[in-house]
Design a protein around this motif. Structure first.
Motif: not given
Ligand SMILES: Cc1cc2nc3c(=O)[nH]c(=O)nc-3n(C[C@H](O)[C@H](O)[C@H](O)COP(=O)(O)OP(=O)(O)OC[C@H]3O[C@@H](n4cnc5c(N)ncnc54)[C@H](O)[C@@H]3O)c2cc1C
Ligand SMILES: NC(=O)C1=CN([C@@H]2O[C@H](COP(=O)(O)OP(=O)(O)OC[C@H]3O[C@@H](n4cnc5c(N)ncnc54)[C@H](OP(=O)(O)O)[C@@H]3O)[C@@H](O)[C@H]2O)C=CC1
Ligand code: HEM
Ligand SMILES: [Cu+2]
Ligand SMILES: [Fe+3]
Length: 510
Positions: A383-384, A347, A338-344, A387, A278
């Motif tokens: 982050l904004s 977690v 990258h966006a999906v990884y960042s959300v992870c 997005v 990421n």
């Protein structure tokens, strides 16, 4: 010999969906009823008697073709060397017989046989005289390189009394069966005889395909090369993306994993699958995005420098300009990952351990209320911005779909691609800058003397944004728009002596 007395439906019958119960067996069912094929009543062009279509060969392609033709309301006769063996595989409405008998009555005969067996059909020469032969064959890569003439031209040379039409080789047997709703609809067709081409075009239309006239039989070579291509425009951009990925992954590995291991004796190899990926993916996405807009800037600079738009760009730039779509889509792909990884990130269990350990440390040192206002704001903002950047990039990606692109006029498409694309680049830059913040200036960020990764990625995008900004200056933008309307710098016209002209040419090609 005939299995069924293949009745010839009249036009009014053909317009009705063919009743599946009339046929039997799995292969019999027309996969698309006439009503579903979005024909613009092209069948009405046929004479009231359904034309008989012949097929030589009984393989996969022949079977699918027969099914499709029968499903489209045409009368089919199949010629095989062993009709009895294969008759059960064909729709019962198709007549299956010996080759010599099959080619007697139809005007159009599909040759669904491999090239190496064409010569075995020479015995049929007399019966085939004057008919239209449709060559559907696909050469292998080796065959294509080996033979100078296309398969279709070879067939034409074997049957000089026939008219050969090249068609349907780009359609797989599967697509023929499943119906043209899946996969490619376009069927390139070529032949030396316009009349024959029209007949085959009408057949293609009746089967729900879109015939595309590509000229004389000499084009067959080109048509045969189509199925040999595998995503041609993607090779260089994919190699580029992979190269960048390997570079940034190695760089991040050295900084984030190797350095703590060697210098601090910390085992952080757990970062390899997610964390390092990421930090790598966004760098690849960001650099690729800037490489989409760099060639436009170089092109404009070159035009300003030369004072004319009438000199060709160097080949590498030309090539680069043509691959921007693929580079852009790869950038979007990496950014989305990258966006999906960042959300992870939060977690992960490692994240929770680190968080709890930090909390315990705080308790032990009796600190309370950890809240750094600057960090909070910085993170909310970056982050904004990330997005937003991804949102704009998605618009670009969506408009690059042919169906959407077709619904936009040239200016709308250019606005999304050029203007909004540049906005995405600026947003990504702000995202990266707010993420990196002052770390470029902190000594602790330099691991093994290597600067933080984000500083490396900023170079090209900032140059692109800067130069694009410069082009907005009235003097430059005025000159650029004049050049694009055909104006040329005086000096380019002034030199008239051949020697001087050659010199001017040479220097303007740097
Ligand atoms: C997610 C994504 C999807 C993309 N999808 C596509 C796509 O589907 N199709 C596509 O083409 N690109 C696509 N791209 C690439 C990119 O968005 C476009 O190529 C975009 O138009 C580039 O904008 P530009 O301003 O750099 O270049 P352009 O607007 O093409 O201008 C480049 C240069 O060409 C010259 N030029 C421009 N106008 C003229 C003129 N009138 N006369 C003479 N010279 C001129 C100038 O030197 C200019 O600097 C995509 C990118 C991304 C990120
Ligand atoms: N499969 C596909 O998806 C596509 C195929 N094509 C083209 O269609 C043609 C046929 O392909 P496909 O149906 O897959 O191949 P198959 O091997 O399944 O069928 C070839 C057929 O050729 C016939 N044939 C006639 N003469 C000879 C001979 N002397 N020796 C051997 N066979 C002979 C045979 O029928 P019989 O025994 O009844 O005479 C045989 O069934 C090829 O040129 C291929 O390139 C094009 C696009 C897609
Ligand atoms: C939904 C969208 C996005 C989210 C949620 C997001 C989130 C993040 C996060 C959490 C980080 C810090 C990573 C870390 O801690 O290692 C980061 C860094 C970064 N992001 Fe994004 N981002 C988004 C979109 C984008 C886009 C569209 C780009 C550019 C094309 C981009 C480029 C970068 C870059 C270059 C970094 C710095 C990487 C580094 O050097 O460590 N991001 N982003
Ligand atoms: Cu190329
Ligand atoms: Fe060939």
């Amino acid at each position: 010999m005939s299995k069924t007395g293949a009745s010839k439906p009249c036009v009014s019958q053909m317009c009705q969906p063919i009743v599946a119960t009339k046929l039997s067996g799995k292969m019999d069912k027309p996969l698309i009823s006439r009503r579903l094929v979005d024909s613009d009543s092209s069948l009405a062009e046929f004479p009231s008697e359904a034309p008989k279509v012949g097929i030589l060969g009984s393989g996969d392609f022949a079977r699918s073709l027969a099914t499709r033709l029968v499903g489209s309301g045409l009368s089919v006769v199949v010629g095989s060397r062993h009709p009895k063996r294969i008759v059960g595989l064909f729709p019962s409405a198709a007549k299956v017989t010996f080759q010599a008998e099959a080619v007697g009555s139809p005007e159009v005969i599909f040759v669904a046989v491999f090239r190496e067996h064409y010569s075995s059909l020479c015995g049929l020469s007399d019966q085939l005289a004057g008919k239209i032969l449709v060559d559907v064959s696909n050469p292998t890569e080796q065959e294509h390189l080996q033979h100078r003439e296309s398969n279709a031209e070879y067939l034409a040379s074997l049957f000089p009394t026939c008219t050969v039409v090249k068609a349907f080789n780009v359609i797989s047997a599967w697509t023929l069966q499943a119906g043209p709703r899946d996969g490619n609809r376009q069927v390139p067709i070529c032949s030396d005889q316009p009349e024959a081409k029209r007949t085959v075009s009408e057949l293609a239309h009746a089967m729900g395909f879109t015939p595309v006239d590509v000229g004389s039989l000499a084009s067959a070579q080109e048509i045969e090369a189509i199925p040999l291509r595998l995503l041609p425009g993607w090779k260089v951009p994919t190699i580029l993306a992979l190269g960048l990925f390997i570079f940034f992954y190695t760089y991040n590995f050295i900084r984030d994993v190797l350095q703590p291991y060697v210098q601090e004796n910390k085992n952080e190899f757990y970062k390899l699958p997610l964390s390092v990926v990421n930090t790598t993916l966004p760098c690849v996405a960001y650099v690729l995005l800037s490489l989409v807009y760099l060639p436009g800037v170089l092109a404009a600079t070159l035009q300003l420098w030369r004072g004319t738009k009438y000199h060709r760009f160097p080949d590498w730039l030309d090539h680069w300009l043509q691959h921007r779509k693929q580079i852009g889509l790869l950038s979007f792909f990496c950014a989305a990952l990258h966006a999906v990884y960042s959300v992870c990130l939060p977690v992960r269990i490692s994240y929770r351990y680190n968080l709890v350990n930090l909390a315990i440390k705080q308790v032990l040192t009796n600190k309370s209320h950890l809240w750094v206002e600057e960090n909070v704001w910085r993170m909310e903002i970056y982050l904004s911005l990330g997005v937003l950047a991804l949102g704009v990039l998605s618009l670009l990606a969506v408009t690059s779909l042919p169906s959407i692109a077709n619904s936009l006029n040239w200016r709308e498409f250019n606005f999304v691609q050029s203007t909004l694309g540049f906005v995405a680049l600026v947003l990504s830059t702000l995202h990266t800058l707010t993420y990196g913040w002052t770390r470029a200036f902190e000594e602790s960020s330099y691991k093994f003397y290597l600067p933080p990764t984000f500083t490396l990625t900023l170079l090209v995008p900032c140059v692109v944004i800067l130069v694009k900004g410069l082009f907005l200056l009235p003097c430059l933008s005025h000159r650029l728009s004049k050049i694009r309307r055909g104006w040329e710098k005086d000096s380019a016209v002034k030199f008239t002596l051949p020697m001087d002209h050659a010199l001017a040419q040479k220097t303007s090609h740097v």
